[in-house]
Design an enzyme around this catalytic site. Structure first.
Site, mmCIF file in Angstrom:
data_model
loop_
_atom_site.group_PDB
_atom_site.id
_atom_site.type_symbol
_atom_site.label_atom_id
_atom_site.label_comp_id
_atom_site.label_asym_id
_atom_site.label_seq_id
_atom_site.Cartn_x
_atom_site.Cartn_y
_atom_site.Cartn_z
ATOM 1 N N HIS A 163 38.928 52.008 35.984
ATOM 2 C CA HIS A 163 40.155 51.380 35.459
ATOM 3 C C HIS A 163 40.141 51.253 33.936
ATOM 4 C CE1 HIS A 163 41.733 50.616 39.400
ATOM 5 N NE2 HIS A 163 40.691 49.872 39.757
ATOM 6 N N ASP A 197 38.165 56.212 45.227
ATOM 7 C CA ASP A 197 38.274 54.755 45.313
ATOM 8 C C ASP A 197 39.641 54.382 45.910
ATOM 9 O OD1 ASP A 197 36.882 52.130 43.845
ATOM 10 O OD2 ASP A 197 39.068 51.946 43.961
ATOM 11 N N HIS A 199 41.651 52.271 44.846
ATOM 12 C CA HIS A 199 42.621 52.058 43.762
ATOM 13 C C HIS A 199 42.733 53.301 42.879
ATOM 14 C CE1 HIS A 199 40.721 48.086 44.753
ATOM 15 N NE2 HIS A 199 41.996 47.703 44.761
HETATM 16 N N1 Q9C Z 1 46.276 41.226 43.590
HETATM 17 C C1 Q9C Z 1 37.728 48.637 41.525
HETATM 18 O O1 Q9C Z 1 37.744 48.829 42.729
HETATM 19 N N2 Q9C Z 1 42.290 42.899 41.555
HETATM 20 N N3 Q9C Z 1 38.498 47.713 40.946
HETATM 21 C C2 Q9C Z 1 43.485 43.329 42.223
HETATM 22 C C3 Q9C Z 1 45.559 42.456 43.300
HETATM 23 C C4 Q9C Z 1 41.565 43.890 40.799
HETATM 24 C C5 Q9C Z 1 39.422 46.913 41.698
HETATM 25 C C6 Q9C Z 1 44.451 42.173 42.347
HETATM 26 C C7 Q9C Z 1 41.024 45.014 41.650
HETATM 27 C C8 Q9C Z 1 40.174 45.956 40.844
HETATM 28 C C9 Q9C Z 1 36.782 49.394 40.667
HETATM 29 ZN ZN ZN Z 2 38.757 50.081 43.938
#
Ligand code: Q9C
Ligand code: ZN
Length: 352
Positions: A163, A197, A199
């Site tokens: 990210h 991943d 995301h």
């Molecule tokens: N309400 C990785 O998997 N929070 N990062 C999401 C949604 C952050 C995930 C909030 C999620 C980051 C590397």
């Molecule tokens: Zn993730």
């Protein structure tokens, strides 16, 4: 298989995060126990050995291929300033964000948090910089191993990286480990980054969006309903020299293993057409059914089939750990993936 791991990751141990959707101020899922759980399972299954001595923090120059020097300066210097003026036990978390026309970077480093950070779930604590820099060092060491002729290496990076963009951080990520490694590997020829991943890896996409030398391909939960919400759509295909070198495969929430494998086929086809010299896999296992913040319909054993398909590409491969937040599932899922990958990438010699 060589595992690039450093105990320095544990210097970054966030306790809380702000996530309205998941109930407000609550325990952080991105904890040191994640990396320890994964390492333990890989060891138990005899999948690899951790390098000794562990990878060291790299010189800052190694980061500038992927990151803006202003971001690196902020991340590497903010803690003592913050500790003195605000408090040692207070996390650096922005309380105001620089959006669109709010485009003046303040001179006061304390107020630069909202310039560089895009969410309130990514606290910068006393040990965060050391952990993030060492994680980048693990990925870089993996890239050097490939450059030296190894077929497969696994960087157990924590905190994760995908990210973090050229000049911003967030999503539990500070430095983009996979992008830093891909930038190093670019010297060998065209590089493909495959991001599995849950995301979308908005940071990796951002870093290579204008580059025709690094292909970014991502399978992820549809950003219409999933974090990071503001990128990961199909029509984001790259720009300038990078036109066509960015492929997004958004997936519906109810995607099962068959649906996932079908999308993976299409993704691998795109990678094949690009003819990369080597491959970087951003391995998030938060796609496992039951992951506390992600979760598609994948079982731990599904990851063996995913890994086997990726290994069939036959390119030297660096696997970089990203998300995966179930302390019970993350180890088995990563292990299955690596086992599947190893099986098709470097098949065991036939028994005589
Ligand atoms: N309400 C990785 O998997 N929070 N990062 C999401 C949604 C952050 C995930 C909030 C999620 C980051 C590397
Ligand atoms: Zn993730």
């Amino acid at each position: 298989m060589i595992i690039l791991y450093s105990p320095a990751h544990a210097r970054h141990a966030p306790r809380f995060e702000m996530d309205a959707e998941l109930g407000g101020f609550r325990p952080s899922p991105e904890v040191p126990a994640r990396a320890e759980a994964i390492l333990r399972v890989l060891r138990e299954r005899g999948l690899g050995t951790a390098q000794t001595p562990p990878p060291a923090p790299p010189p800052l120059e190694a980061l500038y291929e992927a990151h803006d020097p202003g971001l690196v300066r902020f991340l590497s210097t903010i803690r003592p300033i913050w500790s003195e003026r605000i408090g040692r036990d207070v996390a650096v978390v922005p309380d105001v964000f620089a959006l669109r026309r709010l485009a003046r970077r303040p001179a006061d480093p304390l107020r630069q948090a909202g310039w560089y950070c895009f969410d309130p779930q990514t606290p910068l604590l006393e040990g965060t910089w050391e952990a993030a820099l060492t994680a980048a060092g693990c990925a870089l060491e993996g890239a050097q191993r490939l450059a030296a002729g190894e077929r497969l290496a696994y960087a157990l990076c924590r905190p994760p990286g995908h990210h973090a963009g050229r000049d911003y951080y967030g999503g539990y990520c500070y430095l983009n480990n996979a992008a830093i490694a891909a930038a190093r590997l670019r010297r060998l020829g065209p590089v493909a980054v495959l991001d599995v991943d849950y995301h979308h890896g908005n940071g990796t996409q951002d870093i290579f969006y204008g580059s025709g030398e690094v292909l970014y391909v991502s399978l992820h939960a549809d950003p219409d309903t999933a974090y990071p919400c503001f990128s990961g759509y199909r029509d984001e295909t790259g720009e300038g020299a990078g036109r066509g070198a960015n492929l997004n495969f958004p997936l519906p929430r109810d995607t099962d293993e068959a649906g996932y494998l079908a999308a993976l086929e299409a993704a691998l086809e795109g990678i094949g057409r690009f003819r990369p010299e080597c491959l970087v896999v951003s391995l998030g296992v938060d796609t496992a059914r039951g992951d506390p913040i992600g979760g598609l319909g994948l079982a731990p054993e599904s990851f063996r089939r995913l890994g086997a398909r990726v290994g069939a590409l036959g390119r030297p491969t660096l696997v970089v750990q990203e998300g995966g937040y179930s302390l019970d599932l993350a180890g088995p899922c990563a292990a299955w993936f690596l086992e599947g990958l190893q099986g098709t990438l470097a098949p065991a010699p036939p028994a005589t």
